[in-house]
Design a protein around this motif. Sequence first.
Motif, PDB file in Angstrom:
ATOM      1  N   GLY A 219     -31.546   1.338 -33.142  1.00 59.83           N
ATOM      2  CA  GLY A 219     -32.652   1.380 -32.739  1.00 59.83           C
ATOM      3  C   GLY A 219     -33.505   0.936 -33.365  1.00 59.83           C
ATOM      4  N   ALA A 220     -35.179   1.230 -33.037  1.00 64.30           N
ATOM      5  CA  ALA A 220     -35.996   0.554 -33.753  1.00 64.30           C
ATOM      6  C   ALA A 220     -36.877   1.478 -34.824  1.00 64.30           C
ATOM      7  N   ASP A 221     -36.147   2.143 -35.553  1.00 66.75           N
ATOM      8  CA  ASP A 221     -36.123   2.759 -36.762  1.00 66.75           C
ATOM      9  C   ASP A 221     -35.166   2.428 -38.006  1.00 66.75           C
ATOM     10  N   GLN A 222     -34.458   1.732 -37.247  1.00 61.74           N
ATOM     11  CA  GLN A 222     -33.532   1.104 -38.389  1.00 61.74           C
ATOM     12  C   GLN A 222     -33.597  -0.134 -38.443  1.00 61.74           C
ATOM     13  N   VAL A 223     -33.110  -0.982 -39.728  1.00 61.04           N
ATOM     14  CA  VAL A 223     -32.870  -2.478 -40.167  1.00 61.04           C
ATOM     15  C   VAL A 223     -32.396  -2.813 -41.157  1.00 61.04           C
ATOM     16  N   ILE A 224     -31.971  -3.721 -41.274  1.00 60.16           N
ATOM     17  CA  ILE A 224     -31.177  -4.541 -41.871  1.00 60.16           C
ATOM     18  C   ILE A 224     -31.638  -5.119 -42.585  1.00 60.16           C
ATOM     19  N   LEU A 225     -32.104  -5.476 -44.157  1.00 59.73           N
ATOM     20  CA  LEU A 225     -32.133  -6.140 -44.358  1.00 59.73           C
ATOM     21  C   LEU A 225     -31.940  -7.405 -45.730  1.00 59.73           C
ATOM     22  N   VAL A 226     -32.159  -8.748 -45.735  1.00 59.35           N
ATOM     23  CA  VAL A 226     -31.064  -9.163 -46.012  1.00 59.35           C
ATOM     24  C   VAL A 226     -32.077 -10.093 -47.521  1.00 59.35           C
TER      25      VAL A 226
ATOM     26  N   LEU B 274     -33.794  -8.096 -41.092  1.00 56.56           N
ATOM     27  CA  LEU B 274     -35.014  -8.999 -41.658  1.00 56.56           C
ATOM     28  C   LEU B 274     -34.870  -9.354 -42.951  1.00 56.56           C
ATOM     29  N   THR B 275     -35.309 -10.202 -43.311  1.00 54.31           N
ATOM     30  CA  THR B 275     -35.429 -10.464 -44.996  1.00 54.31           C
ATOM     31  C   THR B 275     -36.711  -9.592 -45.811  1.00 54.31           C
ATOM     32  N   VAL B 276     -36.416  -9.793 -46.911  1.00 57.33           N
ATOM     33  CA  VAL B 276     -37.333  -8.177 -47.363  1.00 57.33           C
ATOM     34  C   VAL B 276     -38.597  -9.135 -47.369  1.00 57.33           C
ATOM     35  N   LEU B 277     -39.117 -10.228 -47.680  1.00 57.30           N
ATOM     36  CA  LEU B 277     -39.785 -10.402 -47.676  1.00 57.30           C
ATOM     37  C   LEU B 277     -41.077 -10.137 -46.735  1.00 57.30           C
ATOM     38  N   GLU B 278     -39.806 -10.619 -45.192  1.00 56.80           N
ATOM     39  CA  GLU B 278     -40.862 -10.195 -44.075  1.00 56.80           C
ATOM     40  C   GLU B 278     -40.758  -7.978 -43.515  1.00 56.80           C
ATOM     41  N   ALA B 279     -40.103  -8.006 -44.176  1.00 53.07           N
ATOM     42  CA  ALA B 279     -40.340  -6.047 -44.575  1.00 53.07           C
ATOM     43  C   ALA B 279     -40.950  -5.455 -45.267  1.00 53.07           C
ATOM     44  N   LYS B 280     -41.785  -6.694 -46.198  1.00 50.39           N
ATOM     45  CA  LYS B 280     -42.608  -5.809 -46.740  1.00 50.39           C
ATOM     46  C   LYS B 280     -44.126  -5.289 -46.209  1.00 50.39           C
ATOM     47  N   GLY B 281     -44.634  -3.704 -46.425  1.00 47.51           N
ATOM     48  CA  GLY B 281     -45.729  -3.003 -45.696  1.00 47.51           C
ATOM     49  C   GLY B 281     -44.665  -2.384 -44.880  1.00 47.51           C
ATOM     50  N   MET B 282     -43.582  -2.535 -43.931  1.00 51.34           N
ATOM     51  CA  MET B 282     -42.603  -1.863 -42.694  1.00 51.34           C
ATOM     52  C   MET B 282     -41.892  -0.965 -43.213  1.00 51.34           C
ATOM     53  N   GLU B 283     -42.026  -0.157 -42.172  1.00 54.42           N
ATOM     54  CA  GLU B 283     -41.248   1.965 -42.690  1.00 54.42           C
ATOM     55  C   GLU B 283     -40.232   1.296 -41.895  1.00 54.42           C
ATOM     56  N   PHE B 284     -39.096   2.085 -42.374  1.00 56.35           N
ATOM     57  CA  PHE B 284     -38.311   2.249 -41.112  1.00 56.35           C
ATOM     58  C   PHE B 284     -37.420   3.675 -41.887  1.00 56.35           C
TER      59      PHE B 284
END
Length: 106
Positions: free
Chosen positions: A64-71, A91-101
């Motif tokens: 869902g919108a609150d889940q992410v796979i970080l690579v 998302l890459t770790v850099l792309e996810a910076k500052g986001m919360e899941f």
Amino acid sequence: VKLANSVVELILHFFPASIDRLPPETSCLEGPTPIFLQTGTNKRGDLLQELFLNGDGNESCEFGADQVILVPDEKTKEEVTNVSGNRALVLTVLEAKGMEFSDCLI
């Protein structure tokens, strides 16, 4: 918070000049304990196959919108996206910076 503090302590131990030493973070709320998923062969593809394909090759899991796979990088992002069939936010770790899941698969 405890997990984050332990990572900071490791960074300070092995790379003492890389970040500023600050008091440990605290929280008055207890969060859920992380769950560690592991396959028998420890191969990335096996875990992704288990998550996104059931035994007959049909789709079996949706994020869902609150889940992410970080690579770690774009190449891995492309591989994971191909296996997940664009059903998960990758998302890459850099792309996810500052986001919360709520849930992160790393």
